[in-house]
Design an enzyme around this catalytic site. Structure first.
Site, short mmCIF file in Angstrom:
data_model
loop_
_atom_site.label_atom_id
_atom_site.label_comp_id
_atom_site.label_asym_id
_atom_site.label_seq_id
_atom_site.Cartn_x
_atom_site.Cartn_y
_atom_site.Cartn_z
N THR A 21 0.76 -1.10 0.13
CA THR A 21 0.12 -0.06 0.00
C THR A 21 1.10 1.36 -0.01
O THR A 21 1.71 1.20 0.80
CB THR A 21 -0.87 -0.01 1.23
N LYS A 33 -7.40 0.97 -2.36
CA LYS A 33 -7.07 0.44 -0.98
C LYS A 33 -7.35 1.53 0.03
O LYS A 33 -7.51 1.33 1.22
CB LYS A 33 -5.68 -0.11 -1.16
N LYS A 77 0.71 4.78 8.32
CA LYS A 77 1.34 5.50 6.89
C LYS A 77 -0.02 5.56 5.96
O LYS A 77 -0.02 6.40 5.22
CB LYS A 77 2.33 4.35 6.48
#
Length: 304
Positions: free
Chosen positions: A106, A181, A249
């Site tokens: 990701t 995502k 993150k």
């Protein structure tokens, strides 16, 4: 551009990144009979795969690329992706024309587009294919895979995706898998707060929390997080299926993209701040369900 056909006997697979999820995912390809060249920042994490047979070690991403028809990457942060692809000993320095590159990390959608552009310039194909499902989905090959990239390249590697996941959707061009995502992570962020606050409320109300969960799992609150992470919280088991620091993150990426689009997401902003508290408490390498620890601190609740 000629892309390889993904038949077990003929296709050489590369795999970079053998962490909590990557190791299981690579293992499924080995089990099916593919020959895999492996690299990880820490070789010991790849050793169980090497010991199984069918896998060989390479000293750098560049060396993996030189031995691969299809190369998967599953690393941690955007800077790791950038180094793995663009560094002096990176993938683009060693990949041969026709190789298909599949980044399952990701990461920043703009970085995925950059990889695709630079790959195309070298007669390569690049796909972004982040996943959802955590360590359980990786072990059971039931991941949801969100795919961005050239349709022909995606169709080429679909037999490999089908060994790793159950829900595979081609979202569009480069970067669209990453955007999808981030949508997924926004939902998880809100859901995780709801699950943890539900447990805190039930605890203060004096409920049997296992019995409470048994009831609400069967109603409108039913979700993956209740099924898989709430029981771990009750067991005080905060082993990672997905690291807190990686989730921070991901939420940061979503907030950066939102700002670029002129979109305000106050719920995600709050959850991002709460998870930064979890990290401050020393749980950056715990699973994301460790959010309960920060909420317990705020509520002055200290269960045994």
């Amino acid at each position: 551009m000629t892309v390889p056909t993904c038949h077990t006997a003929a296709t050489r697979i590369g795999w970079i990144g053998t962490g909590v999820m990557g190791s299981s995912m690579c293992g499924h390809l080995l089990t099916t009979g593919y020959h895999v060249t492996v690299h990880s920042r820490t070789r010991s994490k790849a050793q169980p795969l090497l010991d199984r047979g069918g896998a060989q070690w390479a000293e750098s991403p560049r060396a993996v690329a030189a031995e691969s028809d299809v190369l998967f990457t599953m690393v941690g942060f955007p800077q790791d992706v950038r180094t793995v692809y663009f560094g002096e000993t990176g993938i683009l320095a060693g990949a041969r024309a026709g190789t298909v590159l599949v980044d399952m990390t990701t990461t920043d959608p703009a970085l995925s587009r950059e990889i695709a552009e630079r790959a195309t310039a070298k007669d390569l194909s690049a796909i972004d294919a982040p996943v959802s499902g955590g360590d359980v989905g990786a072990r059971n090959a039931t991941l949801s895979i969100m795919v961005g990239g050239d349709r022909k390249a995606v169709q080429t590697v679909m037999p490999l995706f089908e060994l790793l996941g159950k829900k595979i959707v081609h979202q569009g061009g480069p970067g669209s898998g990453q955007h999808t995502k981030l949508c997924n992570q926004i939902v998880i962020a809100g859901t995780m707060v709801g699950v943890c606050e539900s447990l805190l409320y039930g605890y203060k109300a004096g409920l049997d929390l296992n019995r409470m969960l048994d009831s609400i799992r069967g109603g409108a609150a039913a979700c993956w997080t209740l099924d898989h992470l709430a029981p771990r919280i009750l067991q005080r088991n905060f082993d990672p299926g997905f690291f807190v620091e990686h989730f921070i993150k991901d939420m940061g990426l979503a907030l950066e993209e939102s700002k670029r689009m002129g979109l305000v997401l106050p719920g995600l902003t709050l959850v991002h701040q709460l998870y930064q508290t979890v990290q401050t408490l020393g749980h950056g390498r715990s699973g994301i369900h460790a959010l309960i620890l920060a909420l317990e601190e705020l509520a002055h609740i200290h269960p045994r």
